[in-house]
Design an enzyme around this catalytic site. Sequence first.
Site, PDB file in Angstrom:
ATOM      1  N   TYR A 148       0.771  -1.277   0.078  1.00  0.00           N
ATOM      2  CA  TYR A 148       0.094   0.017  -0.071  1.00  0.00           C
ATOM      3  C   TYR A 148       0.860   1.359   0.017  1.00  0.00           C
ATOM      4  O   TYR A 148       0.729   2.195  -0.719  1.00  0.00           O
ATOM      5  CB  TYR A 148      -0.925   0.098   1.125  1.00  0.00           C
ATOM      6  CG  TYR A 148      -1.791   1.255   1.502  1.00  0.00           C
ATOM      7  CD1 TYR A 148      -2.538   1.716   0.470  1.00  0.00           C
ATOM      8  CD2 TYR A 148      -1.218   2.081   2.627  1.00  0.00           C
ATOM      9  CE1 TYR A 148      -3.156   2.837   0.760  1.00  0.00           C
ATOM     10  CE2 TYR A 148      -2.066   3.257   2.762  1.00  0.00           C
ATOM     11  CZ  TYR A 148      -3.012   3.674   1.940  1.00  0.00           C
ATOM     12  OH  TYR A 148      -3.590   4.759   2.099  1.00  0.00           O
TER      13      TYR A 148
HETATM   14  P1  NAD Z   1     -12.312   4.388   1.372  1.00  0.00           P
HETATM   15  O1  NAD Z   1     -11.825   2.986   1.065  1.00  0.00           O
HETATM   16  O2  NAD Z   1     -13.428   4.368   2.175  1.00  0.00           O
HETATM   17  O3  NAD Z   1     -12.602   4.991   0.387  1.00  0.00           O
HETATM   18  C1  NAD Z   1     -12.127   5.012  -1.200  1.00  0.00           C
HETATM   19  C2  NAD Z   1     -13.200   4.732  -2.207  1.00  0.00           C
HETATM   20  O4  NAD Z   1     -12.758   4.560  -3.485  1.00  0.00           O
HETATM   21  C3  NAD Z   1     -13.959   3.433  -1.907  1.00  0.00           C
HETATM   22  O5  NAD Z   1     -15.576   3.815  -1.669  1.00  0.00           O
HETATM   23  C4  NAD Z   1     -13.783   2.573  -3.244  1.00  0.00           C
HETATM   24  O6  NAD Z   1     -15.041   1.875  -3.526  1.00  0.00           O
HETATM   25  C5  NAD Z   1     -13.344   3.395  -4.258  1.00  0.00           C
HETATM   26  N1  NAD Z   1     -12.500   2.825  -5.228  1.00  0.00           N
HETATM   27  C6  NAD Z   1     -11.389   2.084  -4.916  1.00  0.00           C
HETATM   28  N2  NAD Z   1     -10.825   1.839  -6.194  1.00  0.00           N
HETATM   29  C7  NAD Z   1     -11.434   2.394  -6.985  1.00  0.00           C
HETATM   30  C8  NAD Z   1     -11.368   2.566  -8.391  1.00  0.00           C
HETATM   31  N3  NAD Z   1     -10.341   1.746  -9.112  1.00  0.00           N
HETATM   32  N4  NAD Z   1     -12.442   3.322  -9.018  1.00  0.00           N
HETATM   33  C9  NAD Z   1     -13.288   3.793  -8.465  1.00  0.00           C
HETATM   34  N5  NAD Z   1     -13.364   3.939  -7.095  1.00  0.00           N
HETATM   35  C10 NAD Z   1     -12.629   3.131  -6.608  1.00  0.00           C
HETATM   36  O7  NAD Z   1     -11.005   4.930   2.111  1.00  0.00           O
HETATM   37  P2  NAD Z   1     -10.695   6.457   2.782  1.00  0.00           P
HETATM   38  O8  NAD Z   1     -10.330   6.023   4.359  1.00  0.00           O
HETATM   39  O9  NAD Z   1     -11.709   7.424   2.684  1.00  0.00           O
HETATM   40  O10 NAD Z   1      -9.542   6.882   1.968  1.00  0.00           O
HETATM   41  C11 NAD Z   1      -9.792   7.944   0.960  1.00  0.00           C
HETATM   42  C12 NAD Z   1      -8.254   8.108   0.333  1.00  0.00           C
HETATM   43  O11 NAD Z   1      -7.123   8.506   1.505  1.00  0.00           O
HETATM   44  C13 NAD Z   1      -7.422   6.853  -0.064  1.00  0.00           C
HETATM   45  O12 NAD Z   1      -6.895   7.270  -1.312  1.00  0.00           O
HETATM   46  C14 NAD Z   1      -6.741   6.412   0.967  1.00  0.00           C
HETATM   47  O13 NAD Z   1      -5.652   5.579   0.647  1.00  0.00           O
HETATM   48  C15 NAD Z   1      -6.204   7.690   1.570  1.00  0.00           C
HETATM   49  N6  NAD Z   1      -5.745   7.547   2.851  1.00  0.00           N
HETATM   50  C16 NAD Z   1      -6.953   7.329   3.942  1.00  0.00           C
HETATM   51  C17 NAD Z   1      -6.396   7.267   5.367  1.00  0.00           C
HETATM   52  C18 NAD Z   1      -7.190   6.951   6.478  1.00  0.00           C
HETATM   53  O14 NAD Z   1      -6.754   6.622   7.470  1.00  0.00           O
HETATM   54  N7  NAD Z   1      -8.441   6.776   6.259  1.00  0.00           N
HETATM   55  C19 NAD Z   1      -4.847   7.401   5.630  1.00  0.00           C
HETATM   56  C20 NAD Z   1      -4.329   7.549   4.401  1.00  0.00           C
HETATM   57  C21 NAD Z   1      -4.721   7.789   3.394  1.00  0.00           C
END
Ligand code: NAD
Length: 373
Positions: free
Chosen positions: A171
């Site tokens: 990741y």
């Molecule tokens: P999440 O999984 O709830 O949201 C990501 C969304 O993207 C999901 O609804 C998923 O269905 C959608 N998705 C995944 N692959 C896809 C694709 N190929 N095409 C279209 N949609 C797709 O995660 P989150 O916690 O809301 O995270 C949002 C962003 O922030 C992500 O990029 C994640 O890596 C990053 N992030 C989150 C955290 C955290 O603690 N939540 C920390 C660091 C980084």
Amino acid sequence: AAWERGVRASASPRRPDGLSVLVTGAAGFVGTHCSLALKRRGDGVVGLDNFNAYYDPALKRSRQALLARHGVLVLDADINDGALLAKLFEVVPFSHVLHLAAQAGVRYATRNPQSYVASNVAGLVSLFEIVAKHADPQPAIVWASSSSVYGLNTDAPFSELHRTDRPASLYAATKKAGEAIAHTYNHIYGLSITGLRFFTVYGPWGRPDMAYFSFTKSILAGKPITLFRMPDGTAVQRDFTYIDDIVKGCLGALDTAEKSTGVAGGGKKRGPAQLRVYNLGNTSPVPVAKMVSILEDLLGKKAKKSVVTLPQNGDVPFTHANVSLAATDFGYQPTTDLATGLRKFVKWYLQYYSVETGKKINGKSNTAGEEEK
Ligand code: NAD
């Protein structure tokens, strides 16, 4: 067509200087909150999400329904679908893209390595390609990287200048790759790109795969939970950051993003474009055990804890953000401490899953509206 009318209506801002934002991963945790916040202040928002089954798709559908009630359309689409993306940019002259779609989570990668490459590397390239070559105007892009790029660093707090060449998980490696790819598209095509390194985001409508969420479920069910400690015996700590603080950071980054300098069709750019990366954290790391004890207090129930030494599963021992760059450039200032944020999460959790505990949260019974935060 009806599709185009729906997309245009959702994308048009209500205020004269409003943004028009494409939010990818809009049915995700962070995407839902950001989309609502943008819509509330009068910006236009169109979301897209592939509703994958990494975690409960029903939760994603509930978020989509919530967004629909606020006038935000979330399309069922994958960021790797270049034809659909090209069509979207043809229909709407988006001013900004908030790119949050990704395969998240560090442990899932052991079993599903290719899903990280597909969404976080190929998907990112797909989006950048379409913006560089088909979007006119070319929107400024703000996208989610991750604190995990700091990997095995131990010299916290981490500033953006700390090394990011030792990812501990696939990741993290794909997020680091994304930052390199952002540099390339900025350099060659003049795209304006801002990467945000989020630190462990939590809150209402959160992700069931994250510890605070799954621990809440287990504590309520009387099931055991596992805490990790490092091979040297020290406890794992996280810089837990409340969702509302992250939303403010995302909006701040969008509001200060400069225009792309590229030329539609991918021709020669007009000049150097903006390329930025920021930490968005809480600047206050907390041992995971402390997070559990706050949950125990809120739920009025003890957790059945077991502590195991951390296996090599991609987790990093410690995260702690230095956010002074984001503070200087767009006034980012986290304001919610873990106890306050978890109280809001637990309140939402009990409502959403209609859990009866007898214990009253925040002096009120379990009846508040879904949008209360
Ligand atoms: P999440 O999984 O709830 O949201 C990501 C969304 O993207 C999901 O609804 C998923 O269905 C959608 N998705 C995944 N692959 C896809 C694709 N190929 N095409 C279209 N949609 C797709 O995660 P989150 O916690 O809301 O995270 C949002 C962003 O922030 C992500 O990029 C994640 O890596 C990053 N992030 C989150 C955290 C955290 O603690 N939540 C920390 C660091 C980084």
